[in-house]
Design a protein around this motif. Structure first.
Motif, PDB file in Angstrom:
ATOM      1  N   ARG A   1      -9.794   4.629  -1.434  1.00 39.70           N
ATOM      2  CA  ARG A   1      -8.908   5.621  -2.141  1.00 39.70           C
ATOM      3  C   ARG A   1      -8.679   5.239  -3.645  1.00 39.70           C
ATOM      4  N   VAL A   2      -8.081   3.903  -3.601  1.00 41.58           N
ATOM      5  CA  VAL A   2      -7.879   3.238  -4.847  1.00 41.58           C
ATOM      6  C   VAL A   2      -9.235   3.246  -5.781  1.00 41.58           C
TER       7      VAL A   2
ATOM      8  N   VAL B   1       1.681   7.067  -6.936  1.00 40.77           N
ATOM      9  CA  VAL B   1       0.746   7.891  -7.368  1.00 40.77           C
ATOM     10  C   VAL B   1       1.492   9.292  -7.059  1.00 40.77           C
ATOM     11  N   ARG B   2       1.674   9.288  -5.832  1.00 41.78           N
ATOM     12  CA  ARG B   2       2.639  10.806  -5.524  1.00 41.78           C
ATOM     13  C   ARG B   2       3.418  11.235  -6.501  1.00 41.78           C
TER      14      ARG B   2
ATOM     15  N   MET C   1      -7.624   2.829   2.360  1.00 39.08           N
ATOM     16  CA  MET C   1      -6.650   2.586   1.325  1.00 39.08           C
ATOM     17  C   MET C   1      -7.542   2.126  -0.049  1.00 39.08           C
TER      18      MET C   1
ATOM     19  N   CYS D   1      -4.787  -4.418   0.205  1.00 46.01           N
ATOM     20  CA  CYS D   1      -5.966  -3.844   1.254  1.00 46.01           C
ATOM     21  C   CYS D   1      -6.912  -4.820   1.639  1.00 46.01           C
TER      22      CYS D   1
ATOM     23  N   VAL E   1      -2.519  -3.969  -5.498  1.00 36.50           N
ATOM     24  CA  VAL E   1      -2.808  -3.017  -4.295  1.00 36.50           C
ATOM     25  C   VAL E   1      -4.054  -3.278  -3.509  1.00 36.50           C
TER      26      VAL E   1
ATOM     27  N   ASP F   1       1.223   4.159  -2.955  1.00 38.26           N
ATOM     28  CA  ASP F   1       1.014   5.590  -2.496  1.00 38.26           C
ATOM     29  C   ASP F   1       1.969   6.453  -3.187  1.00 38.26           C
ATOM     30  N   GLU F   2       3.304   5.817  -3.062  1.00 38.34           N
ATOM     31  CA  GLU F   2       4.445   6.577  -3.565  1.00 38.34           C
ATOM     32  C   GLU F   2       4.229   6.761  -5.077  1.00 38.34           C
TER      33      GLU F   2
ATOM     34  N   MET G   1       0.867  -1.427   0.116  1.00 33.41           N
ATOM     35  CA  MET G   1      -0.015  -0.131   0.181  1.00 33.41           C
ATOM     36  C   MET G   1       0.764   1.226  -0.189  1.00 33.41           C
ATOM     37  N   ALA G   2       1.885   1.216   0.705  1.00 32.55           N
ATOM     38  CA  ALA G   2       2.862   2.153   0.857  1.00 32.55           C
ATOM     39  C   ALA G   2       3.416   2.635  -0.508  1.00 32.55           C
TER      40      ALA G   2
END
Length: 486
Positions: free
Chosen positions: A246-247, A215-216, A243, A233, A229, A212-213, A208-209
């Motif tokens: 959010r996805v 996408v950022r 999470m 989750c 992902v 997230d990275e 998940m981390a």
């Protein structure tokens, strides 16, 4: 007077005297058609003067032949020109993708020994793909890593992608992560591989981390990253539902309708996290539901969260809509019966597996039945079912019966069960503890003393707390295999 015929081409246009055989090779759909193009190249002398044409022919053979490795090697040895690096790398790719990926390495060794190929950023991804398919991945992956370092390409994103995949297949996620962290310029493929590697190795929060990275950093996640992902989750111990939402929002913002794979992953994620209303909403919103995996995700999720009756309703609806259940579906339905304590319904389902659905019962189907029979006190029937299984029973299923014996104070069946468990796992001291407790509760102190002497002779000691036998379907892994949906 005879009229002149119309010109075949416009004035000034160049007439190609020779068809584009390279383009035709790319467009071939069968080996037979490709063989005709190959013959035309030989007759026209094209292979002797055009390295690009030879490269395209080699790539086409590798893609179309039943044995791509043999086809690529045969063509390579028959070429009238020295092969270039593209041809050699294409051959390596064919070998890496063949049924015998190990064949890529002696070929590569010959190329290095003769100096025919200096391995570079286009070579290592194929070799690492072959390494990831070997029974023993790690030694080869480490050697390739060292060689890539020597050639200065270990930080290339495509080489690193192959290293991350090979290390993750070997279960060395720490090494995979160190490779990833060292790459200065990452791409979407590399991020996707890291997310998938973490998810497949049970490092759900790390997956998940990493997503997230990704996408950022502005990379667009594709289907593989999204499904990985969402799987993370679904299994995460904390933060998975947040999470996952959010996805889902990200997928909706992109405006594309979820396909079957991502739709199933969403249903599975919501259902495992107990968000049944959202799971149902995604399920009902799918235009294509004729895939058992999606139904399995919903049935298993409902059963896991104690909604056994509702899970069985979904199972019946699946049949009404003409979607054929598979073995996983039946595990989910039987697990639903376990949660709802519906022994008669479970018996009916189990009996209909082969006759109605053509599914041979497996260890998990038997496990659900043994759990239900043991819970209801039908211990003799449970033992008889285990001994008549069409597959070999394991310690888990015998352990479920021993737990039931413990709960109902049944010593004779427990004694036979302990014998069977010790055949499978002689070091399992937990069975002695359960049997000793049963003897003690029945006041059979002589048997308790005898058992303690056996334990002492085997250098076993009673360990406080729960033993390694017994428990609910979840504790004994007899509930639906939620990670496998198809």
């Amino acid at each position: 007077m005879q009229m002149p015929s119309a010109p075949l081409v416009a004035a000034g246009a160049r007439v190609s005297r020779r068809p584009n055989l390279s383009l035709l090779a790319d467009r071939c759909a069968t080996p037979r058609a490709l063989a005709r193009i190959h013959a035309a190249m030989l007759v026209s002398g094209r292979l002797a003067e055009d390295a690009f044409a030879a490269c395209r022919l080699l790539a086409a053979y590798a893609a179309l032949s039943p044995d791509p490795a043999a086809a690529a090697l045969a063509l390579l040895s028959s070429l009238p020109i020295p092969p270039n690096s593209f041809m050699l790398n294409t051959t390596l790719r064919a070998l890496a993708s063949s049924p015998d990926p190990a064949a890529a390495f002696p070929f590569f060794s010959r190329l290095r020994a003769t100096g025919a190929l200096a391995p570079g950023r286009h070579t290592f991804p194929f070799l690492l793909k072959a390494a990831a398919r070997l029974p023993l991945v790690l030694p080869v992956a480490e050697q390739l890593h060292a060689l890539a370092f020597r050639h200065g390409v270990h930080l290339d994103a495509y080489v690193a992608n192959g290293l991350v995949r090979a290390y993750s297949v070997a279960g060395r996620l720490g090494d995979a992560r160190r490779v990833f962290d060292a790459v200065p310029e990452r791409n979407a493929n590399l991020y996707t591989t890291v997310v998938s590697a973490c998810a497949q190795n049970g490092r759900h929060e790390d997956a998940m981390a990493a997503f997230d990275e990704m996408v950022r950093e502005g990379f667009e996640p594709g289907g593989a990253a999204l499904s990985s992902v969402l799987s993370a989750c679904a299994w995460s111990a904390s933060g998975g539902l947040e999470m996952g939402r959010r996805v889902h929002d990200l997928m909706l913002a992109r405006g594309g309708a979820e396909g079957v794979i991502l739709g199933t992953a969403l249903v599975d994620m919501y259902a495992k996290n107990g968000a049944i209303r959202e799971a149902m909403a995604v399920f009902e919103g799918m235009t294509e539901r004729r895939v058992p995996a999606m139904w399995n995700a919903l049935i298993s999720g409902l059963a896991h969260h104690g909604q056994g009756e509702r899970a069985l309703d979904v199972f019946r609806r699946m049949q009404r809509e003409g979607v054929p259940p598979n073995a996983t579906t039946l595990v989910g339905a039987l697990s639903a019966c376990c949660h709802a304590e519906l022994l008669d319904e479970a018996r009916r389902l189990f009996m209909s597996m082969e006759n109605e659905f053509g599914i041979t019962p497996g260890i998990q189907h038997y496990g659900c039945m043994v759990y239900l029979l043991g819970q209801a006190g039908f211990l003799s029937e449970a033992e008889e079912m285990i001994r008549g299984m069409k597959c070999e029973p394991d310690t888990v299923i015998w352990g479920a019966l021993l737990t039931a014996c413990n709960n109902h104070g049944e010593i004779e069946i427990a004694e036979r069960t302990v014998v069977e468990m010790l055949k499978l796992d002689p070091s399992n001291h937990g069975v002695y503890v359960v049997l000793s407790n049963l003897y003690a509760e029945a006041g059979r102190w002589q048997d308790v003393d005898k058992l303690r002497k056996v334990m002492k002779g085997a250098r076993l000691s009673k360990i406080p707390g729960a033993s390694r036998v017994g428990g609910s379907p979840e504790q004994q892994k007899l509930s639906p295999p939620e990670k496998v949906l198809i």
